[in-house]
Each structure stands twice: as structure tokens, then as C-alpha cells.
Design a protein around this motif. Structure first.
Motif, PDB file in Angstrom:
ATOM      1  N   MET A  18      -1.618  -8.159   3.367  1.00 15.52           N
ATOM      2  CA  MET A  18      -1.423  -6.862   4.011  1.00 15.52           C
ATOM      3  C   MET A  18      -0.068  -6.255   3.613  1.00 15.52           C
ATOM      4  O   MET A  18       0.031  -5.067   3.317  1.00 15.52           O
ATOM      5  CB  MET A  18      -1.518  -7.027   5.532  1.00 15.52           C
ATOM      6  CG  MET A  18      -1.617  -5.730   6.293  1.00 15.52           C
ATOM      7  SD  MET A  18      -0.129  -5.071   7.076  1.00 15.52           S
ATOM      8  CE  MET A  18       0.857  -6.405   7.534  1.00 15.52           C
ATOM      9  N   PHE A  19       0.978  -7.077   3.586  1.00 21.43           N
ATOM     10  CA  PHE A  19       2.285  -6.587   3.152  1.00 21.43           C
ATOM     11  C   PHE A  19       2.232  -6.100   1.704  1.00 21.43           C
ATOM     12  O   PHE A  19       2.844  -5.086   1.358  1.00 21.43           O
ATOM     13  CB  PHE A  19       3.355  -7.666   3.290  1.00 21.43           C
ATOM     14  CG  PHE A  19       3.812  -7.911   4.696  1.00 21.43           C
ATOM     15  CD1 PHE A  19       4.030  -6.864   5.580  1.00 21.43           C
ATOM     16  CD2 PHE A  19       4.032  -9.199   5.143  1.00 21.43           C
ATOM     17  CE1 PHE A  19       4.454  -7.092   6.876  1.00 21.43           C
ATOM     18  CE2 PHE A  19       4.457  -9.445   6.429  1.00 21.43           C
ATOM     19  CZ  PHE A  19       4.668  -8.388   7.307  1.00 21.43           C
ATOM     20  N   LEU A  20       1.505  -6.802   0.859  1.00 25.55           N
ATOM     21  CA  LEU A  20       1.402  -6.409  -0.548  1.00 25.55           C
ATOM     22  C   LEU A  20       0.594  -5.127  -0.714  1.00 25.55           C
ATOM     23  O   LEU A  20       0.878  -4.328  -1.602  1.00 25.55           O
ATOM     24  CB  LEU A  20       0.788  -7.544  -1.368  1.00 25.55           C
ATOM     25  CG  LEU A  20       1.679  -8.774  -1.506  1.00 25.55           C
ATOM     26  CD1 LEU A  20       0.906  -9.934  -2.093  1.00 25.55           C
ATOM     27  CD2 LEU A  20       2.899  -8.463  -2.346  1.00 25.55           C
ATOM     28  N   LEU A  21      -0.396  -4.918   0.115  1.00 24.57           N
ATOM     29  CA  LEU A  21      -1.200  -3.706   0.031  1.00 24.57           C
ATOM     30  C   LEU A  21      -0.445  -2.476   0.528  1.00 24.57           C
ATOM     31  O   LEU A  21      -0.808  -1.351   0.183  1.00 24.57           O
ATOM     32  CB  LEU A  21      -2.511  -3.863   0.800  1.00 24.57           C
ATOM     33  CG  LEU A  21      -3.474  -4.903   0.234  1.00 24.57           C
ATOM     34  CD1 LEU A  21      -4.720  -4.996   1.100  1.00 24.57           C
ATOM     35  CD2 LEU A  21      -3.831  -4.603  -1.200  1.00 24.57           C
ATOM     36  N   LEU A  22       0.598  -2.679   1.313  1.00 19.84           N
ATOM     37  CA  LEU A  22       1.412  -1.549   1.765  1.00 19.84           C
ATOM     38  C   LEU A  22       2.088  -0.833   0.599  1.00 19.84           C
ATOM     39  O   LEU A  22       2.415   0.345   0.695  1.00 19.84           O
ATOM     40  CB  LEU A  22       2.474  -2.016   2.756  1.00 19.84           C
ATOM     41  CG  LEU A  22       2.010  -2.310   4.166  1.00 19.84           C
ATOM     42  CD1 LEU A  22       3.166  -2.852   4.997  1.00 19.84           C
ATOM     43  CD2 LEU A  22       1.432  -1.082   4.810  1.00 19.84           C
ATOM     44  N   GLY A  23       2.307  -1.551  -0.506  1.00 22.88           N
ATOM     45  CA  GLY A  23       2.915  -0.941  -1.694  1.00 22.88           C
ATOM     46  C   GLY A  23       2.069   0.187  -2.250  1.00 22.88           C
ATOM     47  O   GLY A  23       2.589   1.125  -2.846  1.00 22.88           O
ATOM     48  N   GLY A  24       0.752   0.141  -2.065  1.00 24.97           N
ATOM     49  CA  GLY A  24      -0.124   1.211  -2.520  1.00 24.97           C
ATOM     50  C   GLY A  24      -0.162   2.387  -1.571  1.00 24.97           C
ATOM     51  O   GLY A  24      -0.489   3.503  -1.953  1.00 24.97           O
ATOM     52  N   VAL A  25       0.188   2.151  -0.308  1.00 26.02           N
ATOM     53  CA  VAL A  25       0.144   3.204   0.705  1.00 26.02           C
ATOM     54  C   VAL A  25       1.503   3.872   0.859  1.00 26.02           C
ATOM     55  O   VAL A  25       1.603   5.087   0.920  1.00 26.02           O
ATOM     56  CB  VAL A  25      -0.327   2.614   2.056  1.00 26.02           C
ATOM     57  CG1 VAL A  25      -0.328   3.665   3.134  1.00 26.02           C
ATOM     58  CG2 VAL A  25      -1.691   1.974   1.913  1.00 26.02           C
ATOM     59  N   LEU A  65      -3.848  -8.202  -6.325  1.00 25.83           N
ATOM     60  CA  LEU A  65      -4.160  -7.581  -7.617  1.00 25.83           C
ATOM     61  C   LEU A  65      -5.553  -6.951  -7.614  1.00 25.83           C
ATOM     62  O   LEU A  65      -5.772  -5.926  -8.249  1.00 25.83           O
ATOM     63  CB  LEU A  65      -4.032  -8.596  -8.745  1.00 25.83           C
ATOM     64  CG  LEU A  65      -2.605  -9.017  -9.076  1.00 25.83           C
ATOM     65  CD1 LEU A  65      -2.604 -10.181 -10.052  1.00 25.83           C
ATOM     66  CD2 LEU A  65      -1.803  -7.850  -9.624  1.00 25.83           C
ATOM     67  N   LEU A  66      -6.490  -7.568  -6.896  1.00 19.36           N
ATOM     68  CA  LEU A  66      -7.852  -7.035  -6.860  1.00 19.36           C
ATOM     69  C   LEU A  66      -8.008  -5.849  -5.912  1.00 19.36           C
ATOM     70  O   LEU A  66      -8.783  -4.939  -6.189  1.00 19.36           O
ATOM     71  CB  LEU A  66      -8.833  -8.138  -6.444  1.00 19.36           C
ATOM     72  CG  LEU A  66      -9.074  -9.251  -7.458  1.00 19.36           C
ATOM     73  CD1 LEU A  66      -9.959 -10.330  -6.847  1.00 19.36           C
ATOM     74  CD2 LEU A  66      -9.694  -8.698  -8.727  1.00 19.36           C
ATOM     75  N   LEU A  67      -7.282  -5.850  -4.792  1.00 23.91           N
ATOM     76  CA  LEU A  67      -7.510  -4.864  -3.744  1.00 23.91           C
ATOM     77  C   LEU A  67      -6.537  -3.689  -3.749  1.00 23.91           C
ATOM     78  O   LEU A  67      -6.834  -2.652  -3.174  1.00 23.91           O
ATOM     79  CB  LEU A  67      -7.452  -5.535  -2.363  1.00 23.91           C
ATOM     80  CG  LEU A  67      -8.476  -6.638  -2.106  1.00 23.91           C
ATOM     81  CD1 LEU A  67      -8.207  -7.291  -0.763  1.00 23.91           C
ATOM     82  CD2 LEU A  67      -9.882  -6.073  -2.172  1.00 23.91           C
ATOM     83  N   SER A  68      -5.399  -3.849  -4.356  1.00 27.67           N
ATOM     84  CA  SER A  68      -4.347  -2.838  -4.253  1.00 27.67           C
ATOM     85  C   SER A  68      -4.644  -1.607  -5.099  1.00 27.67           C
ATOM     86  O   SER A  68      -5.114  -1.704  -6.233  1.00 27.67           O
ATOM     87  CB  SER A  68      -3.011  -3.431  -4.687  1.00 27.67           C
ATOM     88  OG  SER A  68      -1.988  -2.479  -4.561  1.00 27.67           O
ATOM     89  N   ALA A  69      -4.328  -0.451  -4.524  1.00 31.09           N
ATOM     90  CA  ALA A  69      -4.448   0.799  -5.267  1.00 31.09           C
ATOM     91  C   ALA A  69      -3.319   0.914  -6.293  1.00 31.09           C
ATOM     92  O   ALA A  69      -3.476   1.567  -7.322  1.00 31.09           O
ATOM     93  CB  ALA A  69      -4.394   1.981  -4.306  1.00 31.09           C
ATOM     94  N   ASP A  70      -2.193   0.291  -5.986  1.00 36.12           N
ATOM     95  CA  ASP A  70      -1.042   0.271  -6.895  1.00 36.12           C
ATOM     96  C   ASP A  70      -0.739  -1.189  -7.233  1.00 36.12           C
ATOM     97  O   ASP A  70      -0.111  -1.889  -6.452  1.00 36.12           O
ATOM     98  CB  ASP A  70       0.159   0.931  -6.218  1.00 36.12           C
ATOM     99  CG  ASP A  70       1.381   0.959  -7.108  1.00 36.12           C
ATOM    100  OD1 ASP A  70       1.216   0.905  -8.342  1.00 36.12           O
ATOM    101  OD2 ASP A  70       2.495   1.048  -6.567  1.00 36.12           O
ATOM    102  N   PRO A  71      -1.189  -1.677  -8.386  1.00 32.20           N
ATOM    103  CA  PRO A  71      -1.054  -3.114  -8.688  1.00 32.20           C
ATOM    104  C   PRO A  71       0.376  -3.558  -9.002  1.00 32.20           C
ATOM    105  O   PRO A  71       0.620  -4.745  -9.174  1.00 32.20           O
ATOM    106  CB  PRO A  71      -1.958  -3.299  -9.902  1.00 32.20           C
ATOM    107  CG  PRO A  71      -2.017  -1.971 -10.544  1.00 32.20           C
ATOM    108  CD  PRO A  71      -1.902  -0.961  -9.431  1.00 32.20           C
ATOM    109  N   GLU A  72       1.326  -2.634  -9.061  1.00 35.71           N
ATOM    110  CA  GLU A  72       2.693  -3.011  -9.407  1.00 35.71           C
ATOM    111  C   GLU A  72       3.295  -3.969  -8.369  1.00 35.71           C
ATOM    112  O   GLU A  72       3.969  -4.928  -8.723  1.00 35.71           O
ATOM    113  CB  GLU A  72       3.563  -1.767  -9.555  1.00 35.71           C
ATOM    114  CG  GLU A  72       4.836  -2.016 -10.292  1.00 35.71           C
ATOM    115  CD  GLU A  72       5.538  -0.722 -10.651  1.00 35.71           C
ATOM    116  OE1 GLU A  72       5.280   0.311 -10.008  1.00 35.71           O
ATOM    117  OE2 GLU A  72       6.356  -0.766 -11.574  1.00 35.71           O
TER     118      GLU A  72
END
Length: 171
Positions: A18-25, A65-72
């Protein structure tokens, strides 16, 4: 591994993702997300051990890497997220200078691998070569400083977990 350990590992891995997916939001969370994900998995390392922490790190990396809108953000975590597992081994060395040298070597190796990979696959070498050399050196020095700061933060969070938070969660 007990069901309690399995549940802890699963919940904290989900928190790390969840913390990693925040990078895309939230664009400012691109570098904050990986640090928070590392912190989320510290209890797994402390309670279950490096093998479980490595598995949780791998699962969080793949899912990010699979779920994020921004893979960076996921890539930064992929290249730096394993460091909390290595950190206790480096901290156990007797020579302060050797510890510092190893930390900087790990940081620079990860930086060069990450950005070498990104530049190779994205073909941005002309843009990087156009930037002044002094700017590139300053960015590298700032990255090393931030990595050393990350190491101190991880040490303090580990100490906080062991001294105060562990008793609250495991009575």
C-alpha cells in the motif's frame, strides 16, 4: 512458522505494498513510499527472521511492480528494499570506517544498477549526458547522504520496535 507469524507477515506485506502504491497516487511519495515500506517490514525481520523478511520483500516488490500506475516507486524499492535485511550484518562489523564504506558501496551499487537499467531501457542517455557533470555528482552525493540518513532511521525504528512497540503487539 506459526499462523501468528504468517498473519503478521501477510498484513505487513500488504501494508508495504500500500505504501508503494501511494507513489502512483501522490507524486511526492515516490521516494517516501519505499522508505515506509521498508519500515513496515522491520517487525517481520525482527520477529520472524531474515528469510521471512526476504520473502515479504520479494512479494511486496513484485506486487508493487505489477499493480502500480507509476512503477518508479516499485523499482526504487526493488533495488533498495532489501537493505534492512543486510543492515544488521553491516552494523555488526567492528570497524566504523568499514561499516561506512560498505554502506556507501551498497548505496552506489544500487544507484548505478537502477539508473543504468532505467537509462538503458528508456534510452535517456542523451538527456543525462546533457546535464552538467557537477549536477550529476551533487545528485549522487545527496543520494549517498539520504541513504546514510535512511540507515540511521532504520536503526532507530528497529530500536523503537524492540523497546516499546513489541510489548504492545505481543503480550
Amino acid at each position: 512458522m506459526s499462523s501468528r507469524h504468517m498473519a503478521l507477515c501477510g498484513v505487513l506485506t500488504a501494508l508495504a505494498v500500500m505504501f508503494l502504491l501511494l507513489g502512483g497516487v501522490i507524486p511526492a511519495a515516490m521516494l517516501c513510499g519505499p522508505v515506509l515500506a521498508m519500515a513496515a517490514l522491520l517487525p517481520v525481520l525482527e520477529e520472524i527472521g531474515p528469510k521471512a523478511a526476504g520473502t515479504a520483500y520479494a512479494a511486496a516488490s513484485i506486487l508493487a511492480l505489477l499493480l502500480s500506475a507509476d512503477p518508479e516507486s516499485g523499482l526504487v524499492y526493488l533495488f533498495f528494499g532489501w537493505y534492512p535485511i543486510l543492515r544488521p550484518k553491516i552494523a555488526g562489523l567492528s570497524s566504523r570506517l568499514l561499516r561506512l564504506g560498505l554502506r556507501l558501496a551498497v548505496c552506489n551499487a544500487a544507484i548505478f544498477l537502477l539508473y543504468g537499467l532505467l537509462l538503458h531501457f528508456l534510452g535517456l542517455t542523451d538527456d543525462v549526458e546533457a546535464a552538467p557533470r557537477l549536477l550529476r555528482v551533487l545528485l549522487l552525493l545527496m543520494g549517498n547522504g539520504l541513504f546514510l540518513l535512511l540507515d540511521r532511521v532504520l536503526a532507530r525504528l528497529t530500536s523503537l520496535w524492540n523497546q516499546r512497540l513489541r510489548q504492545r503487539f505481543f503480550r
